[in-house]
Structures are given as C-alpha cells and as structure tokens.
Design an enzyme around this catalytic site. Sequence first.
Site, PDB file in Angstrom:
ATOM      1  CE  LYS A  10      -2.977   2.636   3.162  1.00 43.96           C
ATOM      2  NZ  LYS A  10      -3.614   2.637   4.507  1.00 43.96           N
TER       3      LYS A  10
ATOM      4  CG  ASP B 143      -5.520   8.447   4.405  1.00 39.37           C
ATOM      5  OD1 ASP B 143      -6.397   9.007   3.719  1.00 39.37           O
ATOM      6  OD2 ASP B 143      -5.762   7.512   5.192  1.00 39.37           O
TER       7      ASP B 143
ATOM      8  CE  LYS C 103      -6.356   9.205   7.733  1.00 39.91           C
ATOM      9  NZ  LYS C 103      -6.840   8.069   8.536  1.00 39.91           N
TER      10      LYS C 103
ATOM     11  NE  ARG D 184     -10.396  -1.035   4.225  1.00 41.85           N
ATOM     12  CZ  ARG D 184     -10.891  -1.130   5.435  1.00 41.85           C
ATOM     13  NH1 ARG D 184     -12.018  -1.788   5.643  1.00 41.85           N
ATOM     14  NH2 ARG D 184     -10.269  -0.584   6.469  1.00 41.85           N
TER      15      ARG D 184
END
Length: 475
Positions: free
Chosen positions: A241, A246, A253, A327
């Site tokens: 990954k 992110d 977040k 994922r």
Amino acid sequence: MITCELMTTLAAAKPESHLLARPSCAQLPDTALIREMRELTSVADTRFGCAPFARITLLPDALWQDALTDGLVNALRPLFAAPVSENVVIDVSHIHDTVLVQVLRFLFNQAHKLSDLQLKKKDDSTLRIRHLAALCLPEQRERLAKIIQQQQAIANGMIAGRRLADTPSDRCTPQYVVDEAQTLCAAFPALRCEVLDEKQIVEQGLGLLHAVGKGATCPPRLLAIHYDGTNDGPVRCYVGKGITFDTGGLWLKEGAGMYTMKYDMCGAANVLGLMLTVAELKLPVRIMGVLALAENAIGPDAMQPGTVARACNGLTVEINNTDAEGRLVLADAIAWASQRHPQVQYIIDMATLTGAVVKALGYELSGLMTQNEMLRDHLTQAGLRSGDEVWSLPLDARLKKQTESTIADLCNTPTNNAAISASAAWLLHHFCPPTIPWAHLDISGTALWREGGRSVASGRPIPLLVEHLLADIES
C-alpha cells in the site's frame, strides 16, 4: 554504510572503540573497574578509566538470551542516541540467534538518521558509527559471516524503505516514489521497473486505484519491480500500500490523526526495500514487487461516499468510507499482480491498513490474515526466527456480512464498525484467485518506531519477509 569485521580477541579492537559485552565475557580485562561493573545487576556503563576503549557497557546476561521482549535492543537504543565512538565492538560469542539478528540489524540501521534528509541544519560534530567488530569464538566465524552478510543486506533494504517513508509527503508524491525506485534499482542489473501512469491505470481497468488517486493534483501510479535471479520458475509476489498522504478524503481525518499520514505508504516503501535486499543477496528466485501509489486528497474530483468503482478483476466496490482507501488500492494491485504472471507461487501484501490492529496487537506484532495454513505457518515461524513477529487473526466466511453491499459486489467498510482489521482482509481476499496462496500483513503497529512521542519508519516487515524467503528457497 557501516563496515563490519569478525574478531576472536579484544586485542584486535580499534583504539577508542565502544565495547558492548556480557558481564560473563571471558575476554574482559581483569581490572578493579570491570570487577565492580560485573557486580551490578543492571546495565553498567562507563566512559572513564576504560582505556584502551572509549566506553565500556556491560549488559546483563539475560538480555543476550531474551528473544521475546527486544530487551537487548531496547537497552542499546539510549546508548546510541549520542555515540561516543565511530567504532563499536560487540561480543556475540554467547547470544540467542534471534537476539543476534535483531542487534545486528539495529546497529546497521544506525547508518540512517533523519538529518540525512537534509531538512534540518546539520550538526557536523555528531559522531556516526562507521565500523562494527563482532567478537566471536574461532569456530563461529564461518557461520557468523553469513549471518552478518544477510543482516547487513536486510538493514540496507530497511534503510531505503525508511528514508523514503520519512520523507515529507509534499516531496514524496507517487511520481517521486517511482523516480527514487528507478534510481535505486538501476544499481542492480537483475531489477527492472514497469510503471503505469494515470492513463494506463484507467486503460487497464484499475478503477479502485483510480478512484482513490483522482482527487489529488499528484496523480496515482502503479509500479512493478521485477527481479530475475533465475531464468524460469514461479514468481513470488509482494504488494504494498502506497498512500503517500492520507487526508481521509471527504471522510476527513482530524488533525491529530492526519499528522503521521505521510507514513501511510510504508507498505510500498518496504516492498521496494525488500526488492533491493533480494538483489543485493543475489537470491536465485523470480520476484515481483507491486507498489500501489496514490494520494488520498480532497478536491473537485475526489471520490465520494457511495461511489461504486470497478476493479481490474471485474468486481465492483461500494465506497461507503473514503478513509478506507488503502484496501481499495491494495485490492486492485493484488488482482493486477495475479494476472500479470501465469506462474505465481504466492502473493503477500503489506499495509498500514487499520488502527484496529494496533488496538488488538500493540506495536510489537504485525497482524497476519490468510486462509492458507502452510503460508500462515511459514510466516509465523519466520517471524520467530527473525524477531519480526506476526500474530494470526481470523479470516473466514463469518466475515461475509461485513463486506456486503446492496448496490455493488462488495463494500469497503463494515457499517457496524466491528472486526475492522479482519473485515478489510476479507475484502482483499476476493481479489486474489483461490488457486494462489495469499496472505495479508497489517503493519499499522509495526511500520513505525515510536519513542518520546515521536514516530519514525521502522523498516518492518522486511526482516520477516527475507527470513521467510530464505527458508522457502532452502525447502
């Protein structure tokens, strides 16, 4: 790079070295200072009266046999926060094998410091370890020489991965990772790089990787690194990954949770490090490392909750949480890797995937999820030998409801917020054909080393995977 030699007598040590030994080491000089240090039950350390050494540290005998708690490495860390000598002598004549490899890797990893990124004013007065001497018995030389060579190559791979992961995300974009990988791989003729840009990602149907990366100004990349240590035979595949940063996307977040998200590409960075280690060791195998690279950003084109995207194996996924993007890129990369070679021996993926695995296993153990019992056993045993351990979590059809969607084949997160780590693995298993053994490593807890409230990349699970690979070759 730190050089290394084996010696069988302390008389051969370089002047002003730092000596690390057991209190029971027979070669220690019989002086009043050493006798006093031997009487202590804890770490005994001195920089005075220890000529011809600059520093002598005696660490309790039990630490040299403690393969469970990283006791010896943890005792060494504060000693090397500010080294007093460029030369280190360590007694390895009586040490548990697992502790030995852990300590060697720790010492060789001292070749990388955050200051090497040249983002902070450099302190030229700070000493660096340049040379390591391992004190051993004469009959141990041949065996130890091989172990040292392997562990130094592993440490070199770890350092490459750590440097990349430690680089701030404004620099470390998907294309930056590709450029760095191509530069590093160019030193090894057996390595070659294959790159898919954003257009090729769409053309080859990697809709999940495209969905994650399309919201960023820095477009996604898929990087495949091929190693041909032999002309034929099965291909072992490793997938990482590589979320270079992110934000969580539209599922934003909070600030505190976003601070370390430059490390959300540790899986990809460590696939690169693994490939460099394999090339340095010149292992007689064929390997493909796949790095799924994207930035999960907020922008006009960012994926939205409720989006349905199609992977390159044809399965559709409802994206009900844009902060479960790892994922998605992994799923596409696993499916792509399974189609890229007709002879795939196994696929192992690694990812800083879920905070839930940290709650379950802490910071010492990587989560292992697989339905292949042989792969589970071999990885578990490799973890014990390398000191880079895994702990198996369940992965079976009882998790099916966690990925059900009313509009698509699958959804990317369970709506009940339960079994997060195993549910993510259950999603991923749909993207590897059942004929190919597959294992998932959740390294959210182990990819970073945390100390004093700060985090840096650790280089794990490269030691685990090299140990597994070496055993696989021997069998």
